[in-house]
Enzyme design. Structure first.
Site, mmCIF file in Angstrom:
data_model
loop_
_atom_site.group_PDB
_atom_site.id
_atom_site.type_symbol
_atom_site.label_atom_id
_atom_site.label_comp_id
_atom_site.label_asym_id
_atom_site.label_seq_id
_atom_site.Cartn_x
_atom_site.Cartn_y
_atom_site.Cartn_z
ATOM 1 N N SER A 44 -19.226 -9.453 88.869
ATOM 2 C CA SER A 44 -18.704 -8.583 87.811
ATOM 3 C C SER A 44 -18.064 -7.298 88.345
ATOM 4 O O SER A 44 -17.276 -6.677 87.657
ATOM 5 C CB SER A 44 -19.807 -8.226 86.809
ATOM 6 O OG SER A 44 -20.707 -7.301 87.363
ATOM 7 N N LYS A 87 -22.295 -1.330 86.962
ATOM 8 C CA LYS A 87 -20.986 -1.182 86.316
ATOM 9 C C LYS A 87 -20.364 0.150 86.706
ATOM 10 O O LYS A 87 -21.010 1.025 87.253
ATOM 11 C CB LYS A 87 -21.129 -1.225 84.780
ATOM 12 C CG LYS A 87 -21.806 -2.471 84.240
ATOM 13 C CD LYS A 87 -21.008 -3.725 84.488
ATOM 14 C CE LYS A 87 -21.799 -4.964 84.091
ATOM 15 N NZ LYS A 87 -21.286 -6.162 84.692
#
Length: 182
Positions: A44, A87
């Protein structure tokens, strides 16, 4: 004389035990309050981070300041309390995030994202516009391929207090990617 040797050995053993217990307590305090290590699973955050990268996560900064745009953070997964996600903070409180034609706009300005792949297209799901409330941030994975990252596009803005730390140093692998994260 034999009794003196036993007492000395016992005293030395107790000193070793005290030292080991002290070291364990210090290690636990450091891991709990100062920094932790993070092992990257998944893609990700590709191309910035790759599967099996190992990072130092700085926890202490979270006690003194809020995350800033561009920070790579480790957070409690909003959709699974047993997991953590890593993230990038794209928006902070008061910001407006909009995704149009595969590009991210921050406060009506095209966001320059040198950390994503060339020609990357940022997909949207149910929403394409977010206002970041006070005490929250908007996070995205650097991998913008459809379905590659569970991030604020899926679960919305996240509370700052769910952020566990800021990842700022890759200590493994020992190659050209070793060092401070950008």
């Amino acid at each position: 004389m034999d009794e003196d040797k036993k007492k000395k050995a016992k005293k030395e053993a107790m000193e070793w035990i005290k030292s080991i217990v002290f070291a364990i307590v210090v290690a636990i305090l450091i891991k709990t309050f100062i920094f932790n290590t993070t092992y990257v699973l998944g893609s990700s955050m590709y191309p910035t981070l790759q599967e099996r990268d190992r990072l130092f996560t700085n926890k202490i900064t979270m006690y003194f300041s809020k995350p800033d745009r561009g920070d790579i953070v480790v957070l409690k997964a909003p959709d699974n309390p047993d997991k953590d996600y890593i993230k990038r903070v794209v928006g902070i409180e008061g910001d407006i995030i909009e995704i149009k034609n595969g590009s991210v706009y921050l406060n009506e300005q095209l966001l320059e994202e040198k950390y994503i792949g060339e020609g990357a297209y940022t997909h949207t799901y149910d929403k394409s516009y977010w206002e970041v409330p006070e005490g929250y941030v908007f996070v995205l994975g650097d991998n913008r391929e459809e379905g590659a990252s569970k991030d604020s596009r899926s679960f919305g803005c996240i509370p700052v207090d769910t952020i566990k730390g800021k990842a700022d140093f890759r200590y493994f692998p020992f190659n050209d990617r070793f060092g401070k994260l950008k």
